[in-house]
Design a protein around this motif. Structure first.
Motif, PDB file in Angstrom:
ATOM      1  N   UNK A   1      -1.902   9.526   1.921  1.00 37.27           N
ATOM      2  CA  UNK A   1      -2.525  10.812   1.536  1.00 37.27           C
ATOM      3  C   UNK A   1      -3.318  10.543   0.105  1.00 37.27           C
ATOM      4  N   UNK A   2      -3.144   9.578  -0.369  1.00 37.17           N
ATOM      5  CA  UNK A   2      -3.990   9.420  -1.955  1.00 37.17           C
ATOM      6  C   UNK A   2      -4.764   8.381  -2.005  1.00 37.17           C
ATOM      7  N   UNK A   3      -5.067   7.585  -1.000  1.00 35.67           N
ATOM      8  CA  UNK A   3      -5.558   6.256  -0.920  1.00 35.67           C
ATOM      9  C   UNK A   3      -7.070   6.456  -0.232  1.00 35.67           C
ATOM     10  N   UNK A   4      -8.103   6.468  -0.891  1.00 38.03           N
ATOM     11  CA  UNK A   4      -9.494   6.595  -0.054  1.00 38.03           C
ATOM     12  C   UNK A   4     -10.040   5.319   0.016  1.00 38.03           C
ATOM     13  N   UNK A   5     -10.922   5.394   1.045  1.00 41.34           N
ATOM     14  CA  UNK A   5     -11.744   4.056   1.334  1.00 41.34           C
ATOM     15  C   UNK A   5     -12.615   3.784   0.509  1.00 41.34           C
ATOM     16  N   UNK A   6     -12.501   2.593  -0.349  1.00 42.49           N
ATOM     17  CA  UNK A   6     -13.635   2.065  -1.173  1.00 42.49           C
ATOM     18  C   UNK A   6     -13.936   0.812  -0.399  1.00 42.49           C
ATOM     19  N   UNK A   7     -15.050   0.296  -0.550  1.00 43.08           N
ATOM     20  CA  UNK A   7     -15.425  -0.957   0.181  1.00 43.08           C
ATOM     21  C   UNK A   7     -16.267  -1.850  -0.917  1.00 43.08           C
ATOM     22  N   UNK A   8     -15.771  -3.334  -0.932  1.00 39.70           N
ATOM     23  CA  UNK A   8     -16.735  -4.231  -1.544  1.00 39.70           C
ATOM     24  C   UNK A   8     -17.023  -5.364  -0.501  1.00 39.70           C
ATOM     25  N   UNK A   9     -17.897  -5.128   0.532  1.00 44.06           N
ATOM     26  CA  UNK A   9     -18.237  -6.282   1.202  1.00 44.06           C
ATOM     27  C   UNK A   9     -18.649  -7.480   0.742  1.00 44.06           C
ATOM     28  N   UNK A  10     -19.358  -7.418  -0.414  1.00 42.13           N
ATOM     29  CA  UNK A  10     -20.055  -8.645  -1.018  1.00 42.13           C
ATOM     30  C   UNK A  10     -18.852  -9.605  -1.861  1.00 42.13           C
ATOM     31  N   UNK A  11     -17.993  -8.618  -2.070  1.00 42.55           N
ATOM     32  CA  UNK A  11     -16.641  -9.239  -2.852  1.00 42.55           C
ATOM     33  C   UNK A  11     -17.332  -9.461  -4.253  1.00 42.55           C
ATOM     34  N   UNK A  12     -18.075  -8.312  -4.648  1.00 43.93           N
ATOM     35  CA  UNK A  12     -18.465  -8.467  -6.243  1.00 43.93           C
ATOM     36  C   UNK A  12     -17.341  -8.257  -7.103  1.00 43.93           C
TER      37      UNK A  12
ATOM     38  N   UNK B   1      -6.799   3.221   6.770  1.00 50.63           N
ATOM     39  CA  UNK B   1      -5.897   4.051   5.866  1.00 50.63           C
ATOM     40  C   UNK B   1      -5.397   5.334   6.435  1.00 50.63           C
ATOM     41  N   UNK B   2      -6.102   5.807   7.219  1.00 50.23           N
ATOM     42  CA  UNK B   2      -5.768   7.290   7.771  1.00 50.23           C
ATOM     43  C   UNK B   2      -4.609   6.953   8.819  1.00 50.23           C
ATOM     44  N   UNK B   3      -4.544   5.888   9.765  1.00 53.62           N
ATOM     45  CA  UNK B   3      -3.705   5.542  10.602  1.00 53.62           C
ATOM     46  C   UNK B   3      -2.121   5.438   9.925  1.00 53.62           C
ATOM     47  N   UNK B   4      -2.318   5.059   8.857  1.00 55.41           N
ATOM     48  CA  UNK B   4      -1.179   4.785   7.874  1.00 55.41           C
ATOM     49  C   UNK B   4      -0.499   5.828   7.238  1.00 55.41           C
ATOM     50  N   UNK B   5      -1.287   7.101   7.307  1.00 58.91           N
ATOM     51  CA  UNK B   5      -0.867   8.382   6.525  1.00 58.91           C
ATOM     52  C   UNK B   5      -0.883   8.235   5.285  1.00 58.91           C
TER      53      UNK B   5
ATOM     54  N   UNK C   1       0.858  -1.219   0.064  1.00 59.00           N
ATOM     55  CA  UNK C   1       0.123   0.109  -0.048  1.00 59.00           C
ATOM     56  C   UNK C   1       0.831   1.245  -0.063  1.00 59.00           C
ATOM     57  N   UNK C   2       1.880   1.327   0.787  1.00 59.62           N
ATOM     58  CA  UNK C   2       2.622   2.542   0.720  1.00 59.62           C
ATOM     59  C   UNK C   2       2.993   2.984  -0.874  1.00 59.62           C
ATOM     60  N   UNK C   3       3.509   1.974  -1.489  1.00 59.74           N
ATOM     61  CA  UNK C   3       4.051   2.010  -3.114  1.00 59.74           C
ATOM     62  C   UNK C   3       2.768   2.498  -3.896  1.00 59.74           C
ATOM     63  N   UNK C   4       1.683   1.786  -3.553  1.00 60.98           N
ATOM     64  CA  UNK C   4       0.385   2.484  -4.066  1.00 60.98           C
ATOM     65  C   UNK C   4       0.116   3.883  -3.990  1.00 60.98           C
ATOM     66  N   UNK C   5       0.263   4.263  -2.694  1.00 57.67           N
ATOM     67  CA  UNK C   5      -0.017   5.634  -2.228  1.00 57.67           C
ATOM     68  C   UNK C   5       0.991   6.611  -3.038  1.00 57.67           C
ATOM     69  N   UNK C   6       2.170   6.160  -3.248  1.00 59.53           N
ATOM     70  CA  UNK C   6       3.301   6.745  -3.906  1.00 59.53           C
ATOM     71  C   UNK C   6       2.943   6.971  -5.402  1.00 59.53           C
ATOM     72  N   UNK C   7       2.484   5.952  -5.979  1.00 64.40           N
ATOM     73  CA  UNK C   7       2.182   5.877  -7.340  1.00 64.40           C
ATOM     74  C   UNK C   7       1.041   6.948  -7.447  1.00 64.40           C
ATOM     75  N   UNK C   8       0.043   6.853  -6.649  1.00 59.71           N
ATOM     76  CA  UNK C   8      -1.155   7.683  -6.886  1.00 59.71           C
ATOM     77  C   UNK C   8      -0.783   9.152  -6.913  1.00 59.71           C
TER      78      UNK C   8
END
Length: 162
Positions: free
Chosen positions: A95-106, A89-93, A56-63
């Motif tokens: 800055x570019x990753x937002x919380x999207x959720x797929x609880x049904x695993x669609x 996500x916030x606790x890990x600071x 995730x930190x590398x995804x945040x950097x890519x974003x």
């Protein structure tokens, strides 16, 4: 990054985005088609998945690095509520990753890899370019080279995915 050795899969190149529904950070339903118009990298992850959290930190950097040319969505496959994913996500600071959720695993079922993390790159027209199955270091020359053709292609133009 040690331990991240995702497998590149191009077997679905050119396929349309799935029409699976999931939730945006406000808790409203959305789908991948809502993001057409700019290349989109969709990462399926879960809070309990160590390779997911490591990459995730590398995804945040890519974003951050590609924000003008690429949208990055990290979609949690956790069955918990957004109230848990957002703070994670916030606790890990991030800055570019937002919380999207797929609880049904669609999306998980639509991507049909059976593995998280799975990350799929779509061109601006919503066609799959490639997918990475397993954790990946999203920094560095390998990923930059893999993305450059898609990121340099304008909407409506022919890309490698077509």
């Amino acid at each position: 990054m040690a331990g991240l050795s995702g497998t590149l899969d191009v077997s679905r190149r050119g396929e349309d985005m799935p029409d699976a529904r999931f939730f945006d950070p406000a808790g409203d339903e959305t789908e991948l088609a809502d993001f057409k118009g700019k290349p989109l990298l969709v990462n399926l992850w879960a809070m309990w998945c160590a390779p997911c959290v490591i990459e995730m930190p590398t995804l945040d950097a890519l974003a951050e690095r590609e924000k003008d040319r690429l949208q990055v969505l990290v979609v949690s496959e956790d069955t918990q509520k957004l109230e848990n994913v957002g703070p994670f996500l916030s606790e890990r600071k991030f800055r570019n990753l937002k919380p999207y959720l797929d609880p049904e695993n669609s999306l998980g079922f639509a991507f049909a890899t059976g593995v998280i993390p799975t990350t799929v790159l779509y061109d601006a027209n919503g066609k799959e370019v490639w997918r990475m199955v397993g954790g990946t270091d999203w920094n560095g020359a390998r990923v930059a080279a893999m993305m450059e053709d898609t990121l340099a292609t304008k909407k409506g133009a022919t890309s490698a995915a077509e």
